[in-house]
Motif scaffolding. Sequence first.
Motif, PDB file in Angstrom:
ATOM      1  N   GLU A  29       1.194 -12.586   2.195  1.00 47.69           N
ATOM      2  CA  GLU A  29       0.753 -12.070   3.490  1.00 47.69           C
ATOM      3  C   GLU A  29       1.894 -12.140   4.521  1.00 47.69           C
ATOM      4  OE1 GLU A  29      -3.389 -13.164   4.494  1.00 47.69           O
ATOM      5  OE2 GLU A  29      -2.537 -13.585   6.460  1.00 47.69           O
ATOM      6  N   VAL A  32       4.511  -9.614   3.717  1.00 42.77           N
ATOM      7  CA  VAL A  32       4.050  -8.260   4.077  1.00 42.77           C
ATOM      8  C   VAL A  32       4.281  -8.047   5.570  1.00 42.77           C
ATOM      9  CG1 VAL A  32       1.968  -6.838   4.405  1.00 42.77           C
ATOM     10  CG2 VAL A  32       2.367  -7.941   2.209  1.00 42.77           C
ATOM     11  N   GLU A  33       3.931  -9.052   6.347  1.00 43.52           N
ATOM     12  CA  GLU A  33       4.099  -8.960   7.799  1.00 43.52           C
ATOM     13  C   GLU A  33       5.573  -8.781   8.180  1.00 43.52           C
ATOM     14  OE1 GLU A  33       2.517 -12.234  10.021  1.00 43.52           O
ATOM     15  OE2 GLU A  33       2.539 -11.085  11.892  1.00 43.52           O
ATOM     16  N   LEU A  39       3.310  -2.801   1.105  1.00 48.16           N
ATOM     17  CA  LEU A  39       1.953  -2.753   0.537  1.00 48.16           C
ATOM     18  C   LEU A  39       1.930  -1.932  -0.748  1.00 48.16           C
ATOM     19  CD1 LEU A  39      -0.126  -2.354   3.816  1.00 48.16           C
ATOM     20  CD2 LEU A  39      -0.261  -4.259   2.218  1.00 48.16           C
ATOM     21  N   LEU A  45      -3.871  -3.114  -5.034  1.00 44.22           N
ATOM     22  CA  LEU A  45      -4.336  -2.727  -3.699  1.00 44.22           C
ATOM     23  C   LEU A  45      -4.032  -1.252  -3.447  1.00 44.22           C
ATOM     24  CD1 LEU A  45      -3.503  -5.692  -1.313  1.00 44.22           C
ATOM     25  CD2 LEU A  45      -5.550  -5.258  -2.649  1.00 44.22           C
ATOM     26  N   LEU A  48      -6.531   0.920  -5.123  1.00 45.19           N
ATOM     27  CA  LEU A  48      -7.797   0.892  -4.385  1.00 45.19           C
ATOM     28  C   LEU A  48      -7.702   1.762  -3.118  1.00 45.19           C
ATOM     29  CD1 LEU A  48     -10.439  -0.694  -4.780  1.00 45.19           C
ATOM     30  CD2 LEU A  48      -9.531  -2.455  -3.273  1.00 45.19           C
ATOM     31  N   LEU A  52      -9.672   5.161  -1.900  1.00 44.84           N
ATOM     32  CA  LEU A  52     -10.288   5.232  -0.569  1.00 44.84           C
ATOM     33  C   LEU A  52      -9.818   6.495   0.168  1.00 44.84           C
ATOM     34  CD1 LEU A  52     -12.013   3.431   1.316  1.00 44.84           C
ATOM     35  CD2 LEU A  52      -9.896   2.522   2.212  1.00 44.84           C
ATOM     36  N   HIS A  53      -8.551   6.752   0.046  1.00 42.28           N
ATOM     37  CA  HIS A  53      -7.982   7.906   0.758  1.00 42.28           C
ATOM     38  C   HIS A  53      -8.436   9.230   0.164  1.00 42.28           C
ATOM     39  CE1 HIS A  53      -4.557   5.750   3.040  1.00 42.28           C
ATOM     40  NE2 HIS A  53      -5.636   5.005   2.955  1.00 42.28           N
TER      41      HIS A  53
ATOM     42  N   LEU B 128      -8.934   0.115   7.680  1.00 43.84           N
ATOM     43  CA  LEU B 128      -8.735   0.936   6.488  1.00 43.84           C
ATOM     44  C   LEU B 128      -8.968   2.420   6.786  1.00 43.84           C
ATOM     45  CD1 LEU B 128     -10.253  -1.215   3.594  1.00 43.84           C
ATOM     46  CD2 LEU B 128      -7.873  -0.970   4.288  1.00 43.84           C
ATOM     47  N   SER B 131      -6.022   3.611   8.662  1.00 43.47           N
ATOM     48  CA  SER B 131      -4.903   3.779   7.732  1.00 43.47           C
ATOM     49  C   SER B 131      -5.055   5.088   6.957  1.00 43.47           C
ATOM     50  CB  SER B 131      -4.872   2.583   6.770  1.00 43.47           C
ATOM     51  OG  SER B 131      -3.937   2.811   5.766  1.00 43.47           O
ATOM     52  N   TYR B 138       1.703   2.850  10.064  1.00 41.70           N
ATOM     53  CA  TYR B 138       1.313   1.561  10.616  1.00 41.70           C
ATOM     54  C   TYR B 138       1.797   1.344  12.052  1.00 41.70           C
ATOM     55  CZ  TYR B 138       0.231   0.834   5.707  1.00 41.70           C
ATOM     56  OH  TYR B 138      -0.270   0.978   4.449  1.00 41.70           O
ATOM     57  N   THR B 151       1.696  -6.827  12.052  1.00 41.86           N
ATOM     58  CA  THR B 151       0.310  -7.305  12.133  1.00 41.86           C
ATOM     59  C   THR B 151      -0.639  -6.299  11.482  1.00 41.86           C
ATOM     60  OG1 THR B 151       0.914  -8.336  14.219  1.00 41.86           O
ATOM     61  CG2 THR B 151      -1.430  -8.166  13.763  1.00 41.86           C
ATOM     62  N   LYS B 153       0.066  -4.295   9.066  1.00 45.02           N
ATOM     63  CA  LYS B 153       0.199  -4.396   7.599  1.00 45.02           C
ATOM     64  C   LYS B 153      -0.600  -5.573   7.058  1.00 45.02           C
ATOM     65  CE  LYS B 153       4.749  -2.264   7.125  1.00 45.02           C
ATOM     66  NZ  LYS B 153       6.172  -2.563   6.899  1.00 45.02           N
ATOM     67  N   VAL B 154      -0.542  -6.682   7.788  1.00 50.48           N
ATOM     68  CA  VAL B 154      -1.304  -7.850   7.337  1.00 50.48           C
ATOM     69  C   VAL B 154      -2.802  -7.558   7.384  1.00 50.48           C
ATOM     70  CG1 VAL B 154      -1.927 -10.226   7.915  1.00 50.48           C
ATOM     71  CG2 VAL B 154       0.443  -9.536   7.937  1.00 50.48           C
ATOM     72  N   VAL B 156      -4.226  -4.648   7.100  1.00 52.20           N
ATOM     73  CA  VAL B 156      -4.552  -3.741   5.990  1.00 52.20           C
ATOM     74  C   VAL B 156      -4.599  -4.540   4.690  1.00 52.20           C
ATOM     75  CG1 VAL B 156      -3.736  -1.764   4.620  1.00 52.20           C
ATOM     76  CG2 VAL B 156      -3.592  -1.681   7.112  1.00 52.20           C
ATOM     77  N   PHE B 157      -3.625  -5.443   4.533  1.00 51.17           N
ATOM     78  CA  PHE B 157      -3.564  -6.260   3.326  1.00 51.17           C
ATOM     79  C   PHE B 157      -4.854  -7.073   3.164  1.00 51.17           C
ATOM     80  CE2 PHE B 157      -2.523 -10.505   1.555  1.00 51.17           C
ATOM     81  CZ  PHE B 157      -2.140 -10.130   0.276  1.00 51.17           C
ATOM     82  N   ARG B 158      -5.240  -7.739   4.257  1.00 51.63           N
ATOM     83  CA  ARG B 158      -6.453  -8.583   4.187  1.00 51.63           C
ATOM     84  C   ARG B 158      -7.697  -7.732   3.909  1.00 51.63           C
ATOM     85  NH1 ARG B 158      -5.247 -12.280   9.447  1.00 51.63           N
ATOM     86  NH2 ARG B 158      -3.624 -13.583   8.526  1.00 51.63           N
ATOM     87  N   LEU B 160      -7.824  -4.847   2.383  1.00 50.41           N
ATOM     88  CA  LEU B 160      -7.821  -4.364   0.990  1.00 50.41           C
ATOM     89  C   LEU B 160      -8.170  -5.496   0.017  1.00 50.41           C
ATOM     90  CD1 LEU B 160      -4.726  -1.964   0.969  1.00 50.41           C
ATOM     91  CD2 LEU B 160      -7.107  -1.316   0.615  1.00 50.41           C
ATOM     92  N   GLN B 161      -7.678  -6.692   0.354  1.00 49.42           N
ATOM     93  CA  GLN B 161      -7.997  -7.863  -0.488  1.00 49.42           C
ATOM     94  C   GLN B 161      -9.503  -8.040  -0.553  1.00 49.42           C
ATOM     95  OE1 GLN B 161      -5.292  -9.291  -2.443  1.00 49.42           O
ATOM     96  NE2 GLN B 161      -6.183 -11.204  -1.708  1.00 49.42           N
TER      97      GLN B 161
END
Lengths: 262, 174
Positions: A29, A32-33, A39, A45, A48, A52-53, B128, B131, B138, B151, B153-154, B156-158, B160-161
């Motif tokens: 995480e 990524v930040e 990503l 991910l 997925l 979604l898109h 999402l 996005s 982003y 932030t 990206k984080v 989006v990451f969370r 998607l998780q």
Amino acid sequence: MEMDKAKIDELVAKYNEGLCDPEELGQVERLVEEGKIQLTDLKELTKLEEHLHRLIEPTPSKQLDSRFYEMLAGQTQRVAPEQFMWSWFSSKAWFPKFSIGVSLLVAGFAGGMLIQKNAGGHEVVKLSGEVAELKEVVMLSMLEKESATDRLKAVSLSSEIEGKSNRVTEALIKTLNSDPSVNVRLAALDALQPYAKASSVREALVRSISQQDSPLVQVALADLMATLQEKSSVTELKKLLKQRSTPKEVKKRIEENIKVLI
Amino acid sequence: MAKVRDGDPERLGLLYERYKRPLLGFFVGMVRDKELSEDLVQNTFVRILKYKHLFRGDGDFRTWMYHIARNVKNDHFRKNKVAHDKVEFWEDKLGGEASHAVDLQSEEEARMIAVALDKLPDDKKEILLLSKYQEKKYKEIGEILGCSEGTVKVKVFRALQELKVIYKLVEKAM
């Protein structure tokens, strides 16, 4: 603590295998930040997200278009005939498609011309003349169509033609006098209003009064004559007053307009 | 949009035609009600026209539009503090469209994604959807949400998780 690329790759691989513990997930995480892990590197991910898109979007209803264009017409409305124009735009919602079509046609034409020639000042002037001519041709041919909707589109297109030629105003006058659809005749009258300064157009409008059998067009013409202060129309308007077929309400309105004119 | 702002409101028609569908998709994703979503699309454009003078012109119209769309949606939720329909009714509200997929391996997969998305908390669902409709830009999403690109990206990451976890549960249940 800074992490080198090899360790980051290792962490990403572990993530993609689904083997990261909560602490490592926290590291992912953070990376990524910081932009050190994209990503897109996180395969599961990304997959997925792609799904979604690719979910299909719902289709907007015709009512949404109508409401939007009604709202827009409220912002851009010009002079009368208000109600008619509003319902015309809103009921069919044809304008966007049509304008996009015409824009594409014109853009294609313009693009072709630009590729062929060097775009010097002279060519640009020539090109805009040719574009106007093209619109004119499209408009004139659409006026001949059987469908009233197409003819309405043609009349509307005429407003996009800069520096209207006589051919356009004549076609609009002919439409005003002979089109079988009242709506098209009203639209033609609306389109002619900006050109009423020209004496030939004013005279044609005056002559048109006695040719109209629709009360709506009669009233619209009588109102326009009063707006333009066209005194020469009084004789023609009086003829309508004498006609037995003219509805009472129309006569009343004409009388009011005559009073303004005299 | 600059032309709309400078006195040519008819140009808004072109922007409407370009963005009505993704904007409707964004709202439907958030509120799961097509009719209400159409109201929100309309309100967004009413607000765009009303506040056209605030469009700076140096940024992207789409980003500005989603910024307004979020406000419209938040205002709606504030005014109508009612529980929204259960996810089971989601597809009915969309007239079955949610289950239609163009290239997905199966309609089933699309349906599961839609259901999983719907089970996400609103803020995660929103990130999402942004996005998706902002095409993963982003930085622009950061402008809409008032936070940094990192932030976003984080977030989006969370999101998607969590979606992944829910998706697996939905998969098992179906």
